[in-house]
Design an enzyme around this catalytic site. Structure first.
Site, short mmCIF file in Angstrom:
data_model
loop_
_atom_site.label_atom_id
_atom_site.label_comp_id
_atom_site.label_asym_id
_atom_site.label_seq_id
_atom_site.Cartn_x
_atom_site.Cartn_y
_atom_site.Cartn_z
N HIS A 159 25.26 22.08 67.16
CA HIS A 159 26.50 21.34 66.94
C HIS A 159 26.32 19.83 66.93
O HIS A 159 27.28 19.10 66.91
CB HIS A 159 27.55 21.75 67.98
CG HIS A 159 27.14 21.47 69.39
ND1 HIS A 159 26.39 22.36 70.12
CD2 HIS A 159 27.36 20.41 70.18
CE1 HIS A 159 26.19 21.84 71.31
NE2 HIS A 159 26.76 20.67 71.37
N SER A 189 35.34 33.83 73.18
CA SER A 189 34.72 33.08 72.09
C SER A 189 35.15 33.78 70.81
O SER A 189 35.56 34.94 70.83
CB SER A 189 33.20 33.08 72.22
OG SER A 189 32.80 32.31 73.34
N HIS A 200 33.19 23.02 67.08
CA HIS A 200 32.13 23.71 67.83
C HIS A 200 32.70 24.40 69.07
O HIS A 200 32.10 25.29 69.63
CB HIS A 200 31.05 22.69 68.19
CG HIS A 200 30.35 22.98 69.47
ND1 HIS A 200 29.49 24.03 69.62
CD2 HIS A 200 30.38 22.35 70.66
CE1 HIS A 200 29.02 24.04 70.85
NE2 HIS A 200 29.55 23.03 71.50
N GLY A 201 33.85 23.98 69.51
CA GLY A 201 34.50 24.54 70.70
C GLY A 201 35.73 23.71 70.99
O GLY A 201 36.12 22.87 70.18
N ALA A 202 36.32 23.94 72.13
CA ALA A 202 37.55 23.23 72.46
C ALA A 202 37.29 21.83 72.99
O ALA A 202 38.13 20.94 72.86
CB ALA A 202 38.34 24.02 73.50
N GLY A 203 36.17 21.62 73.59
CA GLY A 203 35.87 20.31 74.16
C GLY A 203 36.37 20.19 75.59
O GLY A 203 37.18 20.98 76.06
N LYS A 246 23.63 28.98 83.40
CA LYS A 246 23.83 27.56 83.18
C LYS A 246 22.79 26.76 83.94
O LYS A 246 22.57 26.97 85.13
CB LYS A 246 25.23 27.17 83.66
CG LYS A 246 25.68 25.82 83.20
CD LYS A 246 25.85 25.81 81.71
CE LYS A 246 26.21 24.42 81.23
NZ LYS A 246 26.21 24.29 79.81
#
Length: 143
Positions: free
Chosen positions: A2, A40, A58-61, A136
């Protein structure tokens, strides 16, 4: 990926497209990830891509900075409680601060982002994906 720079050939010349926090529109189906506490989405780009610079979200942020997330969420959650999600999935993370920094409330709602992409005529939702395991870790820098 991204964050990228790609060459685009148009009208007999090369233009460089820099994507920061965006996924390529023109490379087939795209996974738009939610947080570890949200679905997702697997989406298929539609249309010409011209109105979106051939890119997709790319995503919600993030909703909060990492520091703000740590401060706000340490008052509401224990580290142990953040190792399980609303989906009953597991989170593996050896960095206590990172558990709080990346917690689901620190992110915006992915459902709204995907709905906006669908309503704008940029994607069609193919499937939703629920997290089963989240691992993670912080990136390590070479010395």
């Amino acid at each position: 990926c991204h964050n990228s720079v790609t060459a685009r050939h148009a009208e007999g010349r090369v233009a460089w497209l820099h994507r920061k926090g965006a996924a390529p529109w023109d490379e087939g189906p795209v996974v738009i990830p939610g947080s570890r506490g949200a679905l997702s989405y697997l989406v298929l780009p539609v249309g010409s891509g011209e109105h979106s610079a051939h890119s997709l979200a790319h995503g919600a942020g993030r909703k909060w900075t990492r520091t703000a997330a740590r401060e706000r969420l340490k008052e509401r959650f224990t580290a142990e409680s953040l190792t399980r999600t609303v989906f009953k999935s597991h989170v593996i993370c050896e960095d206590r601060d990172l558990l709080f920094e990346e917690a689901p409330p620190a992110y915006k709602a992915i459902d709204r982002v995907v709905t906006d992409l669908v309503e704008a005529g940029l994607v069609r939702v193919v499937a939703t994906l629920a997290p089963v395991l989240t691992y993670k870790t912080r990136g390590r820098t070479a010395e």
